[in-house]
Scaffold this motif. Structure first.
Motif, PDB file in Angstrom:
ATOM      1  N   THR A 102      23.290 -14.096  60.953  1.00 52.21           N
ATOM      2  CA  THR A 102      22.138 -14.696  60.275  1.00 52.21           C
ATOM      3  C   THR A 102      21.377 -13.647  59.472  1.00 52.21           C
ATOM      4  OG1 THR A 102      21.924 -16.247  62.135  1.00 52.21           O
ATOM      5  CG2 THR A 102      20.060 -16.079  60.622  1.00 52.21           C
ATOM      6  N   ALA A 103      21.112 -12.503  60.093  1.00 52.12           N
ATOM      7  CA  ALA A 103      20.377 -11.431  59.419  1.00 52.12           C
ATOM      8  C   ALA A 103      21.176 -10.848  58.259  1.00 52.12           C
ATOM      9  CB  ALA A 103      20.028 -10.335  60.421  1.00 52.12           C
ATOM     10  N   ALA A 159      11.488 -14.063  56.934  1.00 47.57           N
ATOM     11  CA  ALA A 159      11.825 -15.346  57.540  1.00 47.57           C
ATOM     12  C   ALA A 159      12.534 -15.172  58.872  1.00 47.57           C
ATOM     13  CB  ALA A 159      12.701 -16.164  56.590  1.00 47.57           C
ATOM     14  N   ILE A 160      13.156 -14.012  59.081  1.00 44.75           N
ATOM     15  CA  ILE A 160      13.848 -13.770  60.342  1.00 44.75           C
ATOM     16  C   ILE A 160      12.980 -13.020  61.340  1.00 44.75           C
ATOM     17  CG2 ILE A 160      14.918 -11.517  59.842  1.00 44.75           C
ATOM     18  CD1 ILE A 160      17.517 -12.707  61.054  1.00 44.75           C
ATOM     19  N   MET A 161      11.797 -12.552  60.914  1.00 42.93           N
ATOM     20  CA  MET A 161      10.956 -11.760  61.811  1.00 42.93           C
ATOM     21  C   MET A 161      10.501 -12.575  63.020  1.00 42.93           C
ATOM     22  SD  MET A 161      10.298  -8.555  60.717  1.00 42.93           S
ATOM     23  CE  MET A 161       8.590  -8.112  60.937  1.00 42.93           C
ATOM     24  N   THR A 162      10.058 -13.817  62.801  1.00 41.53           N
ATOM     25  CA  THR A 162       9.643 -14.630  63.941  1.00 41.53           C
ATOM     26  C   THR A 162      10.822 -14.927  64.863  1.00 41.53           C
ATOM     27  OG1 THR A 162       9.969 -16.627  62.601  1.00 41.53           O
ATOM     28  CG2 THR A 162       7.744 -15.720  62.696  1.00 41.53           C
ATOM     29  N   LYS A 163      12.033 -14.939  64.300  1.00 41.70           N
ATOM     30  CA  LYS A 163      13.209 -15.231  65.123  1.00 41.70           C
ATOM     31  C   LYS A 163      13.515 -14.079  66.081  1.00 41.70           C
ATOM     32  CE  LYS A 163      13.525 -18.881  62.523  1.00 41.70           C
ATOM     33  NZ  LYS A 163      12.594 -18.567  61.436  1.00 41.70           N
ATOM     34  N   VAL A 164      13.102 -12.865  65.726  1.00 40.91           N
ATOM     35  CA  VAL A 164      13.265 -11.740  66.654  1.00 40.91           C
ATOM     36  C   VAL A 164      12.412 -11.974  67.893  1.00 40.91           C
ATOM     37  CG1 VAL A 164      13.013  -9.250  66.961  1.00 40.91           C
ATOM     38  CG2 VAL A 164      13.779 -10.155  64.762  1.00 40.91           C
ATOM     39  N   SER A 202      16.681 -22.953  59.726  1.00 40.55           N
ATOM     40  CA  SER A 202      15.310 -22.628  59.336  1.00 40.55           C
ATOM     41  C   SER A 202      15.198 -21.238  58.726  1.00 40.55           C
ATOM     42  CB  SER A 202      14.377 -22.755  60.546  1.00 40.55           C
ATOM     43  OG  SER A 202      14.742 -21.853  61.577  1.00 40.55           O
ATOM     44  N   THR A 203      16.002 -20.295  59.194  1.00 42.96           N
ATOM     45  CA  THR A 203      15.942 -18.934  58.659  1.00 42.96           C
ATOM     46  C   THR A 203      16.434 -18.890  57.222  1.00 42.96           C
ATOM     47  OG1 THR A 203      16.318 -18.030  60.874  1.00 42.96           O
ATOM     48  CG2 THR A 203      16.674 -16.557  59.009  1.00 42.96           C
ATOM     49  N   TRP A 204      17.601 -19.433  56.979  1.00 40.14           N
ATOM     50  CA  TRP A 204      18.191 -19.352  55.641  1.00 40.14           C
ATOM     51  C   TRP A 204      17.431 -20.219  54.622  1.00 40.14           C
ATOM     52  CZ3 TRP A 204      23.700 -19.927  58.061  1.00 40.14           C
ATOM     53  CH2 TRP A 204      24.120 -18.667  58.515  1.00 40.14           C
ATOM     54  N   VAL A 205      17.040 -21.407  55.021  1.00 40.87           N
ATOM     55  CA  VAL A 205      16.335 -22.288  54.087  1.00 40.87           C
ATOM     56  C   VAL A 205      14.956 -21.735  53.767  1.00 40.87           C
ATOM     57  CG1 VAL A 205      15.311 -24.578  53.815  1.00 40.87           C
ATOM     58  CG2 VAL A 205      17.632 -24.354  54.712  1.00 40.87           C
ATOM     59  N   ALA A 206      14.236 -21.229  54.769  1.00 46.62           N
ATOM     60  CA  ALA A 206      12.919 -20.641  54.507  1.00 46.62           C
ATOM     61  C   ALA A 206      13.037 -19.443  53.570  1.00 46.62           C
ATOM     62  CB  ALA A 206      12.251 -20.227  55.815  1.00 46.62           C
TER      63      ALA A 206
END
Length: 495
Positions: A84-85, A245-250, A336-340
């Motif tokens: 994803t990242a 966009a991936i920061m919250t996913k961490v 949500s990561t890629w679309v955001a």
């Protein structure tokens, strides 16, 4: 020992350091950054293939064994997040190469260190090195957020830095307490020791665990700790906001990892420690994020609040705690990561054609390329709202099927309806309520458009590949709940 596991850390580390010492040769630095970031995609794919075999991978740096050595761990979960990242980072670099990287010095070095921190956070097998990689990605993000030196970015950056420094201090306090009680910070090792904890040590370890939850909730932008996110994301430059966009996913990853491995069903007296807190926090985050989206005054701010909504949605699935809910959450996380990320890039494309109005939701001049931009906006809006036939609809459907809770159904449907209204309002303002003439200075760079399409197209790709992706996420969720396998792998590599 399989050295492939360390490459997602080693590549951005070496390239980032090299970019710092190289002379001011723009083309060389851009080429190095591009190839290093693109190289992470095949590496991540190989790791996904390797992890899909079901066996946990452990890499002891320098062959120093636990409890003293630094241990990296590979399973299906972090392999998926590495991919994803890597995809997100590749699109961000492609977009930034069209001129955004010239707004200040050291952009590409900072980007590589940001990826280093993100990848390291996913791969590390112990809490202390999770703290170390958190700090790496945060320090890089501080500089990237201020990239361009606007007054709004400085104000937003100040709040962001202060809150995260406070979170880092609390993280260290929690780590000290955990180590003092259990004698280890290795997550798999700590899982066994937490389950065996009894007596007066239980409330102390519970307090440390809740302190970790507080810190990770700050990173994941959960209520009441999300107030830093909308202003920071809305003021950042487009490539930086997309990468964020991936920061919250961490933070979500850290909560999921700790809640399943250390404080999960097999944690004895500490079982499901965080569940009573996560559930109401997650639902309230969705509601307030949706209200924020309705009140947003510009497109970037609207998208930032939708990131908050997605974070709350994911944490609600984590709080449910079942393998089905976790499998659905992982699919929704990819979407949500890629679309955001793609929508943040698209917001910048639109703003570039509106002059001083930017992406502010007020009437402005006609766009120079309305058909292309409106089509991309409509596609992205359908995806982020969760309408069929794109991945947002499938992700939310899976989440609703995984939970019988009427409350969750109500909250998610309210969040989706609010997002629909907010995006419809933004679309009508940006594409319908416009003047009769466009600006002579309007620009549309097709390199930027390609990077934006790359991320938005993932919403369609996730539907086309839904069967293998869902099979992988289901296997990932099952592996997460097999705590015994994580405990046994540490025993195998002990001296």
């Amino acid at each position: 020992m399989n050295h492939l596991i360390i490459l997602p850390i080693l590549v951005p580390l070496l390239v980032g350091a090299l970019l710092l010492v190289l002379p001011s040769h723009e083309r060389l630095k851009r080429t190095l950054s591009l190839f290093a970031t693109l190289a992470l995609v095949p590496v991540a794919l190989l790791l996904v293939q390797q992890a899909d075999g079901g066996r946990l991978g452990v890499y002891a740096l320098g062959d120093w064994r636990p409890p003293f050595g630094i241990v990296l761990m590979l399973d299906r979960l972090n392999a998926l997040l590495l991919l994803t990242a890597a995809v997100l980072g590749s699109a961000v670099v492609l977009y930034a190469l069209r001129g955004d990287d010239r707004r200040g010095p050291r952009f590409h070095a900072l980007l590589q260190f940001q990826l280093l921190g993100i990848n390291g956070s996913f791969l590390t097998g112990d809490l202390f090195n999770l703290f170390v990689f958190f700090e790496i990605l945060l320090i890089a993000s501080y500089a990237l957020l201020l990239y361009g030196r606007s007054a709004e970015r400085v104000r937003a950056g100040l709040h962001y830095v202060i809150l995260n420094l406070t979170g880092s201090a609390l993280f260290l306090i929690a780590l000290g307490l955990i180590y003092g009680i259990s004698g280890t910070l290795n997550m798999a090792d700590l899982s066994a020791r937490a389950a065996a904890t009894t007596g007066d040590r239980v409330p102390l370890l519970a307090a440390a665990g809740l302190l970790l939850l507080l810190v990770f909730s700050l990173k994941a932008a959960l209520l009441p700790l999300y107030f830093w996110l909308p202003r920071a994301y809305a003021s950042a430059s487009a490539p930086v906001a997309a990468l964020f966009a991936i920061m919250t996913k961490v933070g979500i990853y850290a909560i999921l990892r700790v809640c399943t491995l250390i404080f999960g069903d097999e944690a004895g007296e500490l079982a499901n420690l965080a569940q009573a807190w996560l559930w109401p926090m997650a639902l309230a985050t969705v509601v307030l994020g949706a209200i924020g989206a309705l009140a947003a005054r510009n497109l970037q701010g609207l998208l930032a609040y939708l990131v908050v909504v997605s974070a709350g949605t994911l944490l609600a699935a984590v709080a449910i705690g079942t393998p089905e809910a976790h499998a659905a959450a992982l699919y929704y996380l990819l979407h949500s990561t890629w679309v955001a990320g793609g929508l943040f890039l698209l917001a910048d494309l639109i703003a570039r054609q509106r002059g001083s109005r930017g992406a502010t939701l007020v009437p402005g001049p006609a766009l120079e390329h309305p058909a292309l931009l409106a089509t991309l906006f409509f596609f992205g809006a359908v995806a982020v709202v969760g309408l069929p036939p794109l991945s947002g609809f499938l992700g939310k459907l899976l989440l609703l099927r995984a939970s019988p809770s009427v409350i969750l159904w109500t909250v998610l449907l309210f969040g989706g309806f609010a997002a629909l209204i907010a995006m419809s309002r933004a679309g009508s303002m940006l594409f319908w309520r416009v003047g009769t003439s466009s600006l002579d200075s309007a620009e549309l760079d097709y390199g930027r458009v390609a990077a934006t399409i790359l991320l938005l197209a993932c919403a369609l790709l996730l539907v086309v590949l839904a069967a293998p992706v869902l099979e992988y996420t289901s296997a990932t969720a099952a592996q997460l709940h097999d705590v015994a396998s994580y405990r046994s792998i540490i025993q195998e590599i002990r001296p």
